[in-house]
Motif scaffolding. Structure first.
Motif, PDB file in Angstrom:
ATOM      1  N   ARG A 327       0.827  -1.212   0.000  1.00  0.00           N
ATOM      2  CA  ARG A 327       0.000   0.000   0.000  1.00  0.00           C
ATOM      3  C   ARG A 327       0.861   1.262   0.000  1.00  0.00           C
ATOM      4  N   GLY A 335      -0.024   7.327  -6.264  1.00  0.00           N
ATOM      5  CA  GLY A 335      -0.840   8.348  -5.629  1.00  0.00           C
ATOM      6  C   GLY A 335      -0.297   9.755  -5.737  1.00  0.00           C
ATOM      7  N   PHE A 342      -6.180   6.166 -10.404  1.00  0.00           N
ATOM      8  CA  PHE A 342      -6.848   5.285  -9.449  1.00  0.00           C
ATOM      9  C   PHE A 342      -7.932   4.445 -10.118  1.00  0.00           C
ATOM     10  N   SER A 344     -10.773   3.866  -9.024  1.00  0.00           N
ATOM     11  CA  SER A 344     -12.082   4.497  -8.819  1.00  0.00           C
ATOM     12  C   SER A 344     -12.483   5.399  -9.981  1.00  0.00           C
ATOM     13  N   ASP A 370      -9.187  -1.528  -5.725  1.00  0.00           N
ATOM     14  CA  ASP A 370      -9.331  -0.221  -5.077  1.00  0.00           C
ATOM     15  C   ASP A 370      -9.746  -0.369  -3.616  1.00  0.00           C
ATOM     16  N   ARG A 371     -10.634  -1.331  -3.335  1.00  0.00           N
ATOM     17  CA  ARG A 371     -11.051  -1.552  -1.943  1.00  0.00           C
ATOM     18  C   ARG A 371      -9.869  -1.960  -1.074  1.00  0.00           C
ATOM     19  N   ARG A 374      -6.876   1.055  -1.152  1.00  0.00           N
ATOM     20  CA  ARG A 374      -7.188   2.364  -0.579  1.00  0.00           C
ATOM     21  C   ARG A 374      -8.335   2.279   0.426  1.00  0.00           C
ATOM     22  N   LEU A 376     -10.160   3.449   3.866  1.00  0.00           N
ATOM     23  CA  LEU A 376     -10.386   4.849   4.235  1.00  0.00           C
ATOM     24  C   LEU A 376      -9.151   5.563   4.788  1.00  0.00           C
ATOM     25  N   TYR A 378      -6.041   5.107   4.229  1.00  0.00           N
ATOM     26  CA  TYR A 378      -5.081   5.337   3.153  1.00  0.00           C
ATOM     27  C   TYR A 378      -5.590   6.395   2.179  1.00  0.00           C
ATOM     28  N   LYS A 379      -6.888   6.379   1.901  1.00  0.00           N
ATOM     29  CA  LYS A 379      -7.457   7.416   1.043  1.00  0.00           C
ATOM     30  C   LYS A 379      -7.194   8.794   1.637  1.00  0.00           C
ATOM     31  N   ASP A 383      -4.737  11.645   0.016  1.00  0.00           N
ATOM     32  CA  ASP A 383      -5.299  12.965  -0.291  1.00  0.00           C
ATOM     33  C   ASP A 383      -4.481  14.072   0.355  1.00  0.00           C
TER      34      ASP A 383
END
Length: 391
Positions: A327, A335, A342, A344, A370-371, A374, A376, A378-379, A383
């Motif tokens: 990750r 990222g 991504f 998504s 993606d699940r 990334r 939450l 990590y998202k 960001d």
């Protein structure tokens, strides 16, 4: 020790010393131990030492060792500008001068723009006057060779490679990453331009040393009885396009093994049986992979910018290695691009599936990837990093 030439014909030891993993006592580098290892490396013929501004204490330690031992002129120092932190031409100059001071030298043999992931990073440096700055430093002799290190996809690597008259470059490359990041295509493209290539993570941070027992058994059965490190390093040095392979050595035993391998290995040493062994090892490592993607890129380009092979590569790594490490590498290499790619971003058009030779259910697998890649936390972390670092 065997040597390969840089762009100017200067000899570089084909085994380079990566200075990111010096042994520490607590949070401080163990100076005496590291000094003994560095001097042993120099005495054994290693002349390329790779450090960076952001490796805590590394530049200072290396500079002190070389000054005290009076070995500066025997070696070539490679260090890096943290380009992702630069906001002005004055900051570039200040950082470079600080590095000269830390390293106790008046010049850098090989200076890299550190960790490009996107062409926009080079464009940003151009707005700060980097090309004139490089020319001035080369004219003054403060920089002998200019290059860049890279973490990103192949296409972006090629854009950066062709954007400037580079003297060398540095990529992550090993038999497991043969078709990811810059990959073999990038390696060969650099060689065709006469640009030497320095290899980092030749053993994936030790992952290709700590092999599954089934893979180790294949090594023992092979007629040459390679060690895991030997197989990985010889696979690299077999390729004429590879100039120098970095290893983060922090023991005399590790040094001696790698020096032995480097001294014994040259281009085209590999036999058909050796290549077959590598494929067997890769197959064993990949037994736990989630997607049978070969990285052929027939599915690309995605009309919405999804890096399909990239997502699948890191998704597979999560189950072949540690999830947290995969990750982190995903966040770092994908990222932080200006256009991250991504999963998504997929709108489910299905064009990619029409061209996939493996007939992978790409749309479904992208959602799974993606699940896993990334969740939450990590998202949120990605960001935040993008707001700070992506220009």
């Amino acid at each position: 020790m065997r040597y390969r030439n840089d762009k100017n014909g200067d000899a570089i030891s084909q085994l380079g010393y990566g200075c990111m993993r010096f042994t520490k006592k607590g949070t401080i580098i163990d100076y005496e131990k590291t000094k003994g290892e560095i001097l042993h490396a120099i005495d054994s013929g290693i002349n390329y030492f790779d450090t960076a501004y952001i490796y805590p204490g590394s530049e200072e330690c290396l500079g002190r060792i070389l000054e005290e031992s009076k070995n500066r002129e025997k070696v070539k120092i490679a260090t890096k500008l943290p380009q992702y932190l630069m906001r002005s031409d004055k900051q570039i100059e200040k950082t470079f001068k600080e590095e000269l001071s830390r390293l106790r030298t008046t010049y850098i043999d090989y200076y890299l723009m550190h960790m490009f992931t996107d062409f926009s990073e080079w464009e940003h440096l151009q707005t700060l006057g980097i090309e004139q700055w490089i020319k001035d430093k080369k004219d003054s002799g403060e920089i002998r060779n200019i290059g860049f290190s890279y973490h990103g996809d192949t296409d972006m690597f090629l854009r950066i490679l062709n954007a400037f008259d580079w003297d060398f470059c540095q990529i992550q490359y090993n038999y497991l990453d043969e078709n990811s990041q810059a990959g073999k295509k990038g390696l060969h493209a650099a060689a065709e331009k006469g640009i030497p290539v320095v290899i980092m993570e030749p053993l994936r941070g030790g992952k290709l040393v700590n092999l599954p027992e089934k893979a180790k058994e294949e090594l023992r059965k092979h007629d040459k009885s390679y060690t895991p490190a030997e197989l990985g390093l010889k696979w690299l040095w077999n390729q004429p396009e590879v100039t120098c392979v970095l290893s983060g050595m922090n023991s005399i035993e590790m040094l001696d093994e790698n020096i032995r391998i480097a001294s014994e290995t040259q281009v085209n040493d590999f036999t058909d049986g050796d290549f077959e062994l590598v494929e067997k090892i890769k197959t064993i490592i990949k037994e736990r992979e989630k997607v049978g993607c070969t990285g052929c890129r027939y599915c690309m380009p995605c009309p919405k910018g999804v890096d399909i092979p990239g997502n699948f590569h890191y998704y597979n790594l999560m189950y072949m290695e540690k999830k947290s490490a995969a990750r982190f590498e995903f966040a770092q290499n994908m990222g932080l691009r200006k256009e991250p790619g991504f999963a998504s971003q997929c709108i489910g058009c299905g064009k990619c599936e029409q061209h996939c030779p493996q007939h992978i259910s790409i749309r479904e697998k992208l959602k799974e990837a993606d699940r896993d890649l990334r969740p939450l936390p990590y998202k949120i972390g990605i960001d935040i990093a993008r707001k700070i670092l992506v220009k």
